[in-house]
Design a protein around this motif. Structure first.
Motif, short mmCIF file in Angstrom:
data_model
loop_
_atom_site.label_atom_id
_atom_site.label_comp_id
_atom_site.label_asym_id
_atom_site.label_seq_id
_atom_site.Cartn_x
_atom_site.Cartn_y
_atom_site.Cartn_z
N PHE A 111 0.76 -1.24 -0.01
CA PHE A 111 0.26 -0.04 -0.10
C PHE A 111 0.90 1.27 -0.05
CE2 PHE A 111 -2.38 -3.33 2.40
CZ PHE A 111 -3.62 -3.41 1.61
N LEU A 112 0.34 2.29 -0.59
CA LEU A 112 1.02 3.46 -0.68
C LEU A 112 0.35 4.74 -0.31
CD1 LEU A 112 3.80 4.87 -1.51
CD2 LEU A 112 2.88 5.08 -4.03
N ILE A 113 0.95 5.40 0.59
CA ILE A 113 0.21 6.81 0.97
C ILE A 113 1.14 7.89 0.95
CG2 ILE A 113 -0.61 8.01 3.20
CD1 ILE A 113 -1.01 5.61 4.73
N ASP A 114 0.69 8.98 -0.01
CA ASP A 114 1.46 10.26 -0.23
C ASP A 114 0.76 11.39 -0.05
OD1 ASP A 114 -0.15 10.08 -2.39
OD2 ASP A 114 1.15 11.06 -3.75
N ASP A 115 -0.13 11.42 1.03
CA ASP A 115 -1.15 12.37 1.50
C ASP A 115 -0.13 13.21 2.16
OD1 ASP A 115 -2.90 14.21 2.44
OD2 ASP A 115 -4.04 12.78 3.73
N ARG A 116 0.13 14.63 1.58
CA ARG A 116 0.73 15.86 2.27
C ARG A 116 0.00 16.57 2.99
NH1 ARG A 116 3.21 13.11 -1.27
NH2 ARG A 116 5.46 12.96 -1.34
N ASN A 117 -1.49 16.55 3.10
CA ASN A 117 -2.41 17.73 3.50
C ASN A 117 -2.50 17.53 4.94
OD1 ASN A 117 -2.70 18.71 1.04
ND2 ASN A 117 -4.23 17.32 0.44
N GLY A 118 -2.33 16.26 5.42
CA GLY A 118 -2.74 16.09 6.90
C GLY A 118 -1.49 16.35 7.78
N ASP A 119 -1.74 16.49 9.14
CA ASP A 119 -0.69 16.59 10.04
C ASP A 119 -0.40 15.02 10.47
OD1 ASP A 119 -2.78 15.75 11.76
OD2 ASP A 119 -2.81 17.76 12.77
N ILE A 120 0.52 15.06 11.53
CA ILE A 120 0.93 13.61 12.07
C ILE A 120 -0.57 12.91 12.58
CG2 ILE A 120 1.62 14.48 14.38
CD1 ILE A 120 3.36 11.78 12.13
N LYS A 121 -1.37 13.33 13.27
CA LYS A 121 -2.33 12.61 13.65
C LYS A 121 -3.20 12.23 12.46
CE LYS A 121 -1.49 13.29 18.17
NZ LYS A 121 -1.35 12.13 18.81
N ASP A 122 -3.47 12.94 11.61
CA ASP A 122 -4.24 12.21 10.34
C ASP A 122 -3.41 11.18 9.90
OD1 ASP A 122 -5.98 14.30 10.26
OD2 ASP A 122 -4.74 15.67 9.33
N MET A 123 -2.09 11.06 9.68
CA MET A 123 -1.21 9.96 9.38
C MET A 123 -1.58 8.76 10.44
SD MET A 123 0.29 9.34 6.66
CE MET A 123 0.78 10.96 5.98
N GLU A 124 -1.56 9.11 11.77
CA GLU A 124 -1.68 8.07 12.59
C GLU A 124 -2.98 7.36 12.33
OE1 GLU A 124 1.10 9.95 16.00
OE2 GLU A 124 -1.25 9.65 16.30
N LYS A 125 -4.08 8.10 12.11
CA LYS A 125 -5.34 7.48 11.84
C LYS A 125 -5.40 6.50 10.50
CE LYS A 125 -7.96 11.28 13.98
NZ LYS A 125 -8.96 12.40 13.69
N GLN A 126 -4.47 6.93 9.68
CA GLN A 126 -4.61 6.02 8.27
C GLN A 126 -3.82 4.95 8.51
OE1 GLN A 126 -3.93 8.17 4.40
NE2 GLN A 126 -3.87 9.90 5.41
#
Length: 257
Positions: A111-126
């Motif tokens: 899987f690949l995530i390249d979302d740059r719009n969120g913060d670290i909390k958003d990334m943790e949710k993903q």
């Protein structure tokens, strides 16, 4: 790859699941070059489906790099943009992409995530979503220090607490970390970076089971020296520490030895 065997021997046969590993190096040393080849090894050999959190390369750039590794050819160097687009749309190009991205049963290799719009909390949710819904248990943050740039020590410690909690569930994290700018050694080249040069916080180093440090003389006039990465493993919980060899990058074949 040949150099991967050396790292596995240093780790006692392979990286133990449910651990944190840090890849530490100065800017432009070639962290992503080597990490991408580790990822390539894992997507074909790991018992877990990796998730790559790409914080420098876009999804398109990342996929092109992985395809170059798969084909053992530096695609951006060999082809013009127009030729590359034509190749990617050809039967051979599509076949190569499918071979890279999907297993024989049609399930994804990674899987690949390249979302740059969120913060670290958003990334943790993903990360939590991929773990719970898709059973992904190997996460590669390239580069984690980009996501945490400008964060307070408290926020950084909070994220490492998140990683440590996920590790209890058998999740493995590979964190790619920039270093602080090392001071010059007199009139000579900069001194070698150590694990304690990891940027922002010592929490990264303390939380990890494995710390791998990379150094390269990228300004050398000698192409053999310029493309050689010196690798050390100063922390290897349950295994042996020490020098992990020299890894040489073959530019035209996009291959490491």
């Amino acid at each position: 790859p040949p150099y991967m065997h050396k790292m596995q021997v240093m780790m006692g046969g392979g990286m133990i699941q449910g651990r944190i590993m840090n890849i530490i190096a100065d800017t432009s040393v070639g962290k992503s070059t080597h990490v991408n080849r580790m990822v390539y090894h894992w997507i074909f050999n790991s018992p877990e489906v990796p998730t790559i959190v790409s914080l420098e390369a876009t999804a398109g750039q990342y996929m092109l790099e992985m395809l170059a590794i798969h084909m053992r050819e530096n695609l951006r160097w060999v082809y013009s943009d127009a030729e590359l687009i034509t190749f990617l749309k050809s039967e051979e190009g599509i076949a190569m992409k499918n071979e890279l991205c999907f297993k024989e049963d049609g399930s994804p290799r990674f899987f690949l995530i390249d979302d740059r719009n969120g913060d670290i909390k958003d990334m943790e949710k993903q990360v939590e979503k991929l773990f719970k819904q898709y059973d992904s248990k190997l996460f590669v943050f390239d580069v984690l220090t980009n996501m945490l740039e400008g964060s307070s020590a408290e926020h950084i410690d909070d994220h490492m607490h998140f990683q440590r909690n996920m590790v209890k569930n058998g999740v493995t994290f590979v964190n790619v970390l920039h270093t602080r700018k090392p001071p010059n050694a007199g009139d000579g080249p900069p001194r070698k970076a150590s694990e304690y040069d990891a940027k922002n916080s010592g929490t990264f180093v303390q939380s990890a089971a494995y710390n791998i440090v990379m150094n390269r003389n990228k300004l050398s006039d000698d192409p053999l020296v310029q493309n050689k990465t010196e690798v050390d493993m100063p922390k290897c919980r349950g295994g042996k520490t020490g020098n992990a060899g020299n890894w040489f990058y073959d530019f035209m074949k996009a291959e490491c030895h």
